[in-house]
Design an enzyme around this catalytic site. Sequence first.
Site, short mmCIF file in Angstrom:
data_model
loop_
_atom_site.label_atom_id
_atom_site.label_comp_id
_atom_site.label_asym_id
_atom_site.label_seq_id
_atom_site.Cartn_x
_atom_site.Cartn_y
_atom_site.Cartn_z
N ASN A 40 20.48 12.74 76.99
CA ASN A 40 20.50 12.28 75.63
C ASN A 40 20.19 10.61 75.43
OD1 ASN A 40 23.12 14.68 75.33
ND2 ASN A 40 20.91 15.02 74.64
N HIS A 68 17.91 18.68 78.12
CA HIS A 68 17.00 17.88 77.47
C HIS A 68 16.24 17.04 78.52
CE1 HIS A 68 17.94 19.05 73.45
NE2 HIS A 68 18.88 18.82 73.58
#
Length: 258
Positions: A40, A68
């Site tokens: 992140n 992610h």
Amino acid sequence: MNILAIGDIVGRCGRDALSFWLPEFIEENHVDFVIANGENASHGKGINESASNLLFDIGVDVITMGNHTWGNKDIFSLLEYDNRIIRPANMPQGTPGHGFNRYQKNGVTIGVINVLGRVYMEPMDDPFMAAKNAVLDLQQDCDLIFVDMHAEATSEKMALGWFLDGMVTAVFGTHTHVQTSDERISNKGTAYITDLGMTGAMYSVLGMERQIVIDRFVKKLPSKFQLADGAAQINGALFSIEDGTKTVQSVSRIFVKK
Ligand code: FE2
């Protein structure tokens, strides 16, 4: 030796706080090796080249990823050219990059494994078998092995911790952005903590502007997340390893406010 693991670094707030804090902490606590979850780190999703360079410059040795991983396109070249960044090992065969790697630091060979949970997350290959296969490979020449289990469900992380009990130095969780207070060392000598927590904006919802998140829950209307700013927290855990036996002597949670 001392090995530090840092919980999910979220956006500029997390990067700035870590930059301010980490070099001094490494110096004062004689930290030999730093593993940080960076999925992140850039704009809250993924990691770009400048963020990864910054993290390496301030003392991070290995960056792990998670759900992610592909949030920023820079990751494709980073995974190709820089073995200090690893993505989850249980991604489908043929996925760019590596799910585990070995590193030399201060005369010690350290293996690091990243796996992704499957409970309340996107379908993925089996993290248990992927982790075990990585351990069997790393066990051949590594003095220490650390596993970042990036997962939503506490049960899945705990189960992996016990599954690898006695086979690795430590299993720590990431992804929820909330630190758990269940750090322990098992009878077989494996350290464990369900989640390291988050390095990012403290007065936020998991690093995001809280009013936007509240509105999404209350009004049920689509709105774009924005990174929060202001006071930051730095979360992680410090593992102290006995030099001769390479066993974990202690695991200490880190929750610093900046
Ligand atoms: Fe995540």
